[in-house]
Write a protein that holds these residues in place. Structure first.
Motif, PDB file in Angstrom:
ATOM      1  N   LEU A   1      54.054  20.386  41.290  1.00  0.00           N
ATOM      2  CA  LEU A   1      53.534  19.376  42.382  1.00  0.00           C
ATOM      3  C   LEU A   1      52.467  19.762  43.054  1.00  0.00           C
ATOM      4  O   LEU A   1      51.404  18.884  43.264  1.00  0.00           O
ATOM      5  N   PHE A   2      52.230  20.905  43.621  1.00  0.00           N
ATOM      6  CA  PHE A   2      51.430  21.346  44.655  1.00  0.00           C
ATOM      7  C   PHE A   2      49.885  21.639  43.931  1.00  0.00           C
ATOM      8  O   PHE A   2      49.095  21.064  44.296  1.00  0.00           O
ATOM      9  N   PHE A   3      50.286  22.076  42.727  1.00  0.00           N
ATOM     10  CA  PHE A   3      49.098  22.516  41.912  1.00  0.00           C
ATOM     11  C   PHE A   3      48.276  21.193  41.433  1.00  0.00           C
ATOM     12  O   PHE A   3      47.165  21.084  41.222  1.00  0.00           O
ATOM     13  N   ILE A   4      49.246  20.080  40.888  1.00  0.00           N
ATOM     14  CA  ILE A   4      48.555  18.970  40.551  1.00  0.00           C
ATOM     15  C   ILE A   4      47.884  18.236  41.530  1.00  0.00           C
ATOM     16  O   ILE A   4      46.662  17.570  41.331  1.00  0.00           O
TER      17      ILE A   4
ATOM     18  N   GLU B   1      39.145  19.571  42.185  1.00  0.00           N
ATOM     19  CA  GLU B   1      38.315  19.258  41.128  1.00  0.00           C
ATOM     20  C   GLU B   1      37.505  20.573  40.801  1.00  0.00           C
ATOM     21  O   GLU B   1      36.540  20.686  40.428  1.00  0.00           O
ATOM     22  N   ARG B   2      38.377  21.596  40.617  1.00  0.00           N
ATOM     23  CA  ARG B   2      37.937  23.119  40.071  1.00  0.00           C
ATOM     24  C   ARG B   2      38.345  23.118  38.700  1.00  0.00           C
ATOM     25  O   ARG B   2      39.446  23.164  38.375  1.00  0.00           O
ATOM     26  N   PRO B   3      37.424  23.545  37.638  1.00  0.00           N
ATOM     27  CA  PRO B   3      37.781  23.820  36.465  1.00  0.00           C
ATOM     28  C   PRO B   3      38.852  24.839  36.175  1.00  0.00           C
ATOM     29  O   PRO B   3      39.694  24.877  35.543  1.00  0.00           O
TER      30      PRO B   3
ATOM     31  N   ARG C   1      42.859  24.080  36.091  1.00  0.00           N
ATOM     32  CA  ARG C   1      43.645  23.522  34.953  1.00  0.00           C
ATOM     33  C   ARG C   1      44.568  24.432  34.424  1.00  0.00           C
ATOM     34  O   ARG C   1      45.661  24.016  33.889  1.00  0.00           O
ATOM     35  N   TRP C   2      44.331  25.523  34.426  1.00  0.00           N
ATOM     36  CA  TRP C   2      45.198  26.704  33.809  1.00  0.00           C
ATOM     37  C   TRP C   2      46.557  26.536  34.664  1.00  0.00           C
ATOM     38  O   TRP C   2      47.755  26.954  34.038  1.00  0.00           O
ATOM     39  N   TRP C   3      46.238  26.710  35.948  1.00  0.00           N
ATOM     40  CA  TRP C   3      47.202  26.689  36.565  1.00  0.00           C
ATOM     41  C   TRP C   3      48.158  25.528  36.868  1.00  0.00           C
ATOM     42  O   TRP C   3      49.363  25.707  36.868  1.00  0.00           O
ATOM     43  N   VAL C   4      47.356  24.471  36.815  1.00  0.00           N
ATOM     44  CA  VAL C   4      48.317  23.141  36.613  1.00  0.00           C
ATOM     45  C   VAL C   4      49.169  23.245  35.459  1.00  0.00           C
ATOM     46  O   VAL C   4      50.452  22.853  35.441  1.00  0.00           O
TER      47      VAL C   4
ATOM     48  N   LEU D   1      50.289  31.534  45.992  1.00  0.00           N
ATOM     49  CA  LEU D   1      49.421  31.765  47.187  1.00  0.00           C
ATOM     50  C   LEU D   1      47.998  32.438  46.920  1.00  0.00           C
ATOM     51  O   LEU D   1      46.991  32.350  47.234  1.00  0.00           O
ATOM     52  N   GLY D   2      48.287  33.549  46.005  1.00  0.00           N
ATOM     53  CA  GLY D   2      47.132  34.390  45.515  1.00  0.00           C
ATOM     54  C   GLY D   2      46.038  33.604  44.760  1.00  0.00           C
ATOM     55  O   GLY D   2      44.998  33.608  44.808  1.00  0.00           O
ATOM     56  N   CYS D   3      46.705  32.562  43.888  1.00  0.00           N
ATOM     57  CA  CYS D   3      45.815  31.703  43.366  1.00  0.00           C
ATOM     58  C   CYS D   3      44.905  30.742  44.196  1.00  0.00           C
ATOM     59  O   CYS D   3      43.575  30.754  44.058  1.00  0.00           O
ATOM     60  N   VAL D   4      45.513  30.430  45.210  1.00  0.00           N
ATOM     61  CA  VAL D   4      44.687  29.441  46.235  1.00  0.00           C
ATOM     62  C   VAL D   4      43.774  30.220  46.849  1.00  0.00           C
ATOM     63  O   VAL D   4      42.605  30.012  47.050  1.00  0.00           O
ATOM     64  N   LEU D   5      44.202  31.302  47.360  1.00  0.00           N
ATOM     65  CA  LEU D   5      43.334  32.234  48.261  1.00  0.00           C
ATOM     66  C   LEU D   5      42.111  32.804  47.083  1.00  0.00           C
ATOM     67  O   LEU D   5      40.845  32.965  47.707  1.00  0.00           O
ATOM     68  N   ALA D   6      42.353  33.192  45.990  1.00  0.00           N
ATOM     69  CA  ALA D   6      41.419  33.408  45.062  1.00  0.00           C
ATOM     70  C   ALA D   6      40.231  32.303  44.886  1.00  0.00           C
ATOM     71  O   ALA D   6      39.057  32.509  44.697  1.00  0.00           O
ATOM     72  N   ILE D   7      40.899  31.138  44.855  1.00  0.00           N
ATOM     73  CA  ILE D   7      39.828  29.688  44.409  1.00  0.00           C
ATOM     74  C   ILE D   7      39.134  29.806  45.678  1.00  0.00           C
ATOM     75  O   ILE D   7      37.925  29.418  45.705  1.00  0.00           O
ATOM     76  N   THR D   8      39.891  29.833  47.067  1.00  0.00           N
ATOM     77  CA  THR D   8      39.016  29.789  48.177  1.00  0.00           C
ATOM     78  C   THR D   8      37.831  30.747  48.310  1.00  0.00           C
ATOM     79  O   THR D   8      37.139  30.491  48.976  1.00  0.00           O
ATOM     80  N   HIS D   9      38.312  32.020  47.727  1.00  0.00           N
ATOM     81  CA  HIS D   9      37.356  33.018  47.874  1.00  0.00           C
ATOM     82  C   HIS D   9      36.060  32.568  47.093  1.00  0.00           C
ATOM     83  O   HIS D   9      34.884  32.846  47.593  1.00  0.00           O
ATOM     84  N   ARG D  10      36.529  32.235  45.761  1.00  0.00           N
ATOM     85  CA  ARG D  10      35.383  31.616  44.917  1.00  0.00           C
ATOM     86  C   ARG D  10      34.630  30.606  45.453  1.00  0.00           C
ATOM     87  O   ARG D  10      33.293  30.653  45.269  1.00  0.00           O
ATOM     88  N   VAL D  11      35.146  29.588  46.259  1.00  0.00           N
ATOM     89  CA  VAL D  11      34.375  28.482  46.599  1.00  0.00           C
ATOM     90  C   VAL D  11      33.301  28.883  47.524  1.00  0.00           C
ATOM     91  O   VAL D  11      32.394  28.656  47.968  1.00  0.00           O
ATOM     92  N   HIS D  12      34.129  29.997  48.738  1.00  0.00           N
ATOM     93  CA  HIS D  12      33.271  30.446  49.774  1.00  0.00           C
ATOM     94  C   HIS D  12      32.117  31.367  49.330  1.00  0.00           C
ATOM     95  O   HIS D  12      30.938  31.025  49.604  1.00  0.00           O
ATOM     96  N   ALA D  13      32.171  32.035  48.326  1.00  0.00           N
ATOM     97  CA  ALA D  13      31.225  32.610  47.696  1.00  0.00           C
ATOM     98  C   ALA D  13      29.942  31.793  46.973  1.00  0.00           C
ATOM     99  O   ALA D  13      28.778  32.028  47.048  1.00  0.00           O
TER     100      ALA D  13
END
Length: 387
Positions: free
Chosen positions: A23-26, A33-35, A38-41, A209-221
């Protein structure tokens, strides 16, 4: 009895936890809205489906007819979860590569699921196969993360590594119970196998948690890259607005702002004009003329290095502003250098007008005075025709 209660409790924990993560990932995917998400959802949705099948076995005790179908669904969903996690790790860096791998890996998941449902029916055997797959696939995912430590994948590597290690331990435990001699399996192994779902839950939360942090790192970069790109674009526009593209000097529109910036001090203003420049353009071509202008600009930078600003005013006319006395000893050397021909270029003559702009004085008046002084010098040398 204790093992059964532990199994029911740990399984209930894992089912509820998996549903929460799914539910969280949905929700996260809808807001971010990051492509890559979709793998994680899809991964956690598949895991939730697998845990639902586990719950169905627990609650309804399916018969021999339904059991192969439910087992096939469980194997397909659980293995799909693992493959989608691996694709999600790959997709954090290479979305196209993950997409290319989807079809062959998806076909493998389907074949394994159908074969598992038909051939693997004993509980311990199911545990050996599925836990071994978890250890192998999430071990590969962990390795993929560790290959790119600079991309914020540390927590994701930790979660995948923890879950892979637990999978290996579970595979050993199930194998021990399935193939070990009767009475050789310690009670602690049974307790661990009954309770392992609760341990798995902790590792899966670390993966999330690791997925969220990785996405956040990518967005920041990406934001930093975008900011840097905007900075480069702004600098390019500033250069276009301020600089003459041929010589790299300030252009005419910058003259008054530069004079205004230094209005709190006395200034020397030079107005310079190349002699016979029109003849050079007419007889030798505009390419040679442009090269002469660049040579002149380079000579101004070299000999008037103490200047505050050098401006290409118009055509072959240049203005230099700087502290009083900046040109006293350098103009003869400037003239001497320009009077020598350069490879492929003619000798150049220059007419120069000088004036002093006092602190707070009228800049337009000083420019007119320097311009007039330049023309007086040009007129005083009849051997020089105006350029």
């Amino acid at each position: 009895m204790i093992e059964l209660l532990l199994w029911q409790w740990s399984t209930a924990v894992q089912i509820s936890s998996t549903l929460l993560i799914a539910l969280f990932f949905i929700v996260y995917a809808r807001s971010a809205e990051r492509p890559e998400l979709r793998w994680w959802v899809n991964a956690w949705t598949a895991n939730a489906l697998a845990m639902t099948v586990t719950w169905a076995f627990w609650m309804i005790q399916p018969g021999d007819v339904a059991k192969p179908f439910l087992l096939a669904l469980y194997f397909t969903a659980k293995t799909g979860f693992l493959v989608l996690i691996l694709l999600g790790v790959i997709g954090l860096d290479r979305v196209e590569r993950a997409a290319r791998l989807l079809l062959p890996l998806g076909a493998g998941v389907l074949v394994f699921g159908l074969a598992g449902g038909a051939l693997i029916t004993q509980l311990e055997t199911i545990g050996v196969f599925q836990a071994s797959l978890i250890a192998v696939i999430l071990g590969v995912a962990c390795w993929q993360c560790l290959r790119r430590p600079q991309q914020g994948l540390g927590w994701l590597a930790l979660g995948c590594g923890m879950r892979a290690a637990l999978g290996a331990a579970e595979a050993i435990g199930y194998g021990w119970r399935r193939f070990g001699a009767e009475g050789s399996v310690p009670d602690q192994v049974g307790v661990f196998l009954a309770a392992h779902s609760s341990f798995d839950t902790g590792a899966e939360w670390v993966i999330a948690l690791g997925c969220v942090l990785a996405i956040t790192h990518r967005v920041h970069a990406e934001m930093l890259d975008s900011h840097a790109e905007l900075g480069r674009a702004h600098e390019a526009l500033r250069v276009v607005a301020e600089r003459d593209p041929l010589t790299g000097l300030y252009n005419r529109r910058m003259l008054k702002p530069l004079l205004e910036a230094h209005r709190d001090r006395d200034l020397e203003v030079l107005f310079l004009d190349l002699d016979e420049f029109k003849r050079i353009n007419d007889t030798q071509g505009h390419d040679i003329g442009d090269a002469c202008l660049k040579r002149f600009a380079d000579a101004l930078r070299k000999h008037l290095s103490g200047a505050l600003a050098t401006i290409r005013f118009a055509g072959d006319e240049f203005v230099v502003i700087g502290p009083p006395g900046m040109s006293a000893d350098v103009l003869p050397a400037l003239r001497e250098e320009l009077a020598r021909s350069a490879p492929g270029l003619p000798a150049l003559g220059v007419s120069i007008g000088r004036t002093v702009l006092p602190r707070g004085g009228a800049a337009d008046k000083a420019l007119r005075e320097a311009d007039a002084a330049m023309y007086r010098e040009k007129a005083s040398r009849p051997d020089r025709r105006q350029g």
